[in-house]
Design a protein around this motif. Structure first.
Motif: not given
Length: 716
Positions: A217-220, A243-244, A250-251, A253-261
């Motif tokens: 699942l996506p991680i928030v 959310d890859n 989804n890990y 350690t991954d960058p925040y690629n869906d929202y980063d703010g």
């Protein structure tokens, strides 16, 4: 964005942190505490390690009003202060610490004078002795629930915890002097990194904390930078979403690629906030100063207002999702949903459902925007959103009594414009319009004094579908709570529309009162605490409504409410959630246990919860098959009940759709994936090639001559 402190392991699911060998409890609620009843302010130094508390009374915890969960009873007060000194033998052995605090109604906790946790009290800094909680909240443990948990990570331990003498201090606040309860039940536990045993055994209910390293699942991830999320006001926090994409893991350690703010976030909900340790949250995407910013999240259309719904009593996690899917399948706007997993300040919080907040917007409730200039003519006639619900958001009272409740009036509340923004002419208009509708439906002839039938004021089909969804789910909150309506301008066919639908956590037999768990009987006819509007009783006696209901039911039973289709969708969601539900129930170990207001029996497995839902839904639909008249006169219904000539060829797996349309007409076609996300939209007069879509299950919604038709296919 500042990096979030998350302890990571090599496994996607674990209940250990770092090098923790085992857990021990340093302070139990039943230990002897020094306490001070806050009828006056305590000494300003009461939180300090060196404060002399010898003059304070002492007694075992919990401490409170003595209503079954308190060992030491105190008198009526707005606040209570507690101190417990303790010794840490070897700080190097402690990897993590947990404060479990069961409370009624609010608290702030300090370690050696520094705040480490807070809940349900939003005054800044140290609250005064006569400050009150933000609202009423019940303690959890006496209900059989897990007490609220607050994590002290390695950085906090290093900064605040001493090798040697320490003090845990807590202030508890009541919501009023008239409150019937106050409770303070604290536990302080530590994770030890070797096999040595120094303190005491953890309580029997203790569950080691769960950590998340990866998910399907996506991680928030939320970082509050030391702030506590409360009901009001909201706080500015940092949020990252990973959310890859479908089928890609989804890990953390991954960058925040869906929202980063940034977001402004607060606790939301009423009953759930008071009774459940797992909280739901409302948030708005924003800049670092809290100014709202419209943003795309998880594939949803761009907006700023969002909800992280935390299912707790709904152990399937999907009741809202299934209901919203029904609403969209019927052709109405209903909140899009996306399951995800949530981490706040490094603490795993479980499975959540990202949802859209009900709001006026082109991609949500698509009605006209009202401005301060819209006070006359057609401009005044829309758009409006109003609701029937708990609370008091400002509104007006009906002129009619509630069904079977003489002298008790139905209250409508403003949603858009808000009560603080709506202008007097706008108030007068929408109230008068609803009055005209009610006057008509209350009349034996269904006509008001102006000679207009009630159906001239409402979109009848929306009321029919709203009735069907609330009855299929037997939603105990339907009709009387969480019930929304909206109205556009008269120039845009501005009749009252019933919807959007909202809040089905207690639907589908997840409620043990008001006959909500039995498959027979009509929910609109049940007398519950908050009575239903009288309209539904009168509509059910109107041949026009009954005919529309019969025709719509016949059509939906072969499409949206086909049991095979529903079971396939429920099974697909259960499969999608199967991994994450294991972590959720490790965090919140409630499977097999009663959680208000679950009806018995209580399945001990997630699969059992899903099967209960499916079995109940089948029996409920069968009952409705036998109790909705089968006769249908299509000439008396505004919307056709049969689909236009539509077929899939050469076979469903190829995604070729053949449309045979009346000459000169164009169909609008919208395609949604299994999660309800729009993936394709076009206008066509003939064959439609959907072979470009990736593998998966899809729903195609076809808009043709004011009719909405659905078909489904599996692209292989």
């Amino acid at each position: 964005m500042r990096a979030l402190f998350i302890l990571l392991l090599t496994l996607p699911f674990s209940t250990t942190f770092g090098q923790i060998d085992h857990w021990e409890t340093v302070i139990h609620a039943s230990d002897t505490w020094r306490y001070f009843v806050g009828t006056t302010a305590p000494d300003p130094n009461w939180k300090a390690l060196g404060f002399n508390d010898a003059t304070w009374p002492q007694g075992p915890g919990g401490i409170g009003y003595g209503d079954g969960d308190d060992a030491t009873t105190i008198g009526t007060t707005l606040s209570l202060y507690m101190r417990k000194q303790f010794t840490i033998t070897d700080l190097s052995k402690i990897e993590l610490a947990l404060l479990h605090m069961d409370y009624d109604d609010a608290f702030v906790a300090y370690l050696n004078g520094t705040e480490i946790a807070r809940a349900n009290i939003s005054v800044p800094g140290e609250p005064a002795y006569n400050d009150v909680a933000d609202g009423w909240l019940e303690a959890q443990m006496f209900q059989g629930n897990y007490p609220p948990e607050f994590t002290l990570d390695q950085a906090t331990i290093s900064n605040l915890l001493n090798q040697g003498n320490n003090v845990l201090t807590i202030q508890v606040h009541n919501e009023s002097l008239g409150s019937s309860d106050l409770s303070a039940i604290p536990f302080f536990s530590v994770g030890i990194n070797d096999a040595s045993f120094t303190y005491t055994q953890v309580p029997s209910w203790f569950i080691p904390p769960v950590t998340l390293t990866s998910s399907n699942l996506p991680i928030v991830v939320v970082n509050t930078n030391g702030q506590t999320i409360v009901d009001e006001p909201d706080i500015i926090a940092e949020m990252g979403i990973i959310d890859n994409g479908p089928g890609i893991r989804n890990y953390t350690t991954d960058p925040y690629n869906d929202y980063d703010g940034y977001v402004t976030i607060e606790i939301r909900g009423q009953t759930s906030q008071q009774f459940f340790p797992k909280k739901s949250y409302g948030f708005e995407t924003s800049d670092q100063f809290g100014n709202d910013i419209d943003t795309n999240i998880l594939g949803f259309p761009k907006e700023e207002d969002w909800i992280l719904n935390g299912p707790y009593s709904d152990k399937t996690f999907i009741r809202n999702t299934v209901a919203m899917r029904m609403g969209r399948d019927m052709g109405w706007y209903a909140s899009r949903t996306q399951p995800c997993e949530l981490i706040i300040n490094g603490e795993y919080r479980g499975v959540y459902i990202m949802m859209e907040k009900i709001k006026r917007d082109n991609d949500r409730v698509d009605i006209a925007k009202l401005t301060v200039a819209d006070t006359t003519g057609d401009d005044l006639t829309g758009g409006y959103i109003f609701k029937i619900d708990k609370g008091n958001d400002g509104g007006w009272l009906s002129n009619y009594d509630l069904y079977t409740s003489p002298l008790e009036k139905l209250e409508f509340q403003y949603v858009y414009p808000k009560s603080i923004n709506i202008l007097p002419p706008q108030e007068q208009y929408i109230q008068a319009y609803v009055d005209s509708f009610e006057n008509a439906i209350a009349s034996p002839s269904y006509h008001n004094s102006a000679g207009k039938r009630y159906t001239e004021y409402i979109h009848l089909n929306s009321f029919v579908d709203n009735f069907i969804i609330n009855e299929v789910t037997k939603n105990v909150d339907g009709y009387r709570l969480s019930t929304y309506f909206h109205k556009d301008k008269n120039s845009n066919d501005g009749k009252i529309v019933a919807g959007p639908i909202w809040d089905f956590n207690l639907g589908f037999s997840n409620c043990n009162y008001c006959n909500a768990d039995v498959t027979s009987g009509w929910m609109y006819d049940v007398h519950c605490d908050d009575e239903n509007p009288f309209w539904w009783h009168y509509m059910r006696q109107d041949s026009v409504f009954i005919n529309a209901l019969s025709c719509r039911w016949n059509y939906l039973r072969s499409t949206t409410l086909d049991l095979g289709y529903l079971n396939t969708y429920i099974d697909s969601m259960a499969t999608y959630l199967d991994e994450a539900q294991q972590r959720n129930f490790a965090k919140w170990p409630i499977l097999g246990n009663y959680v208000w207001p679950n009806p018995s029996p209580y399945p001990t497995t997630y699969a059992g919860e899903i099967q209960n839902l499916k079995s109940w839904l089948q029996d409920r639909i069968t009952w409705m098959d036998n109790n909705i008249p089968a006769a249908c006169d299509p000439t008396g219904v505004a919307t056709a009940t049969a689909a236009p000539p539509i077929e899939l060829y050469p076979n469903p797996s190829q995604g070729m759709v053949q449309l045979t349309l009346p000459a000169g007409t164009t169909a609008q076609v919208v395609v949604y994936d299994v999660m309800g996300k729009q993936v394709y939209k076009t206008a066509t007069r003939g064959p439609l090639n959907l072979s470009h879509l990736s593998k998966g299950s899809y729903q195609v919604r076809i808009f043709l001559e004011e009719q909405v038709h659905q078909l489904r296919f599996m692209k292989q």
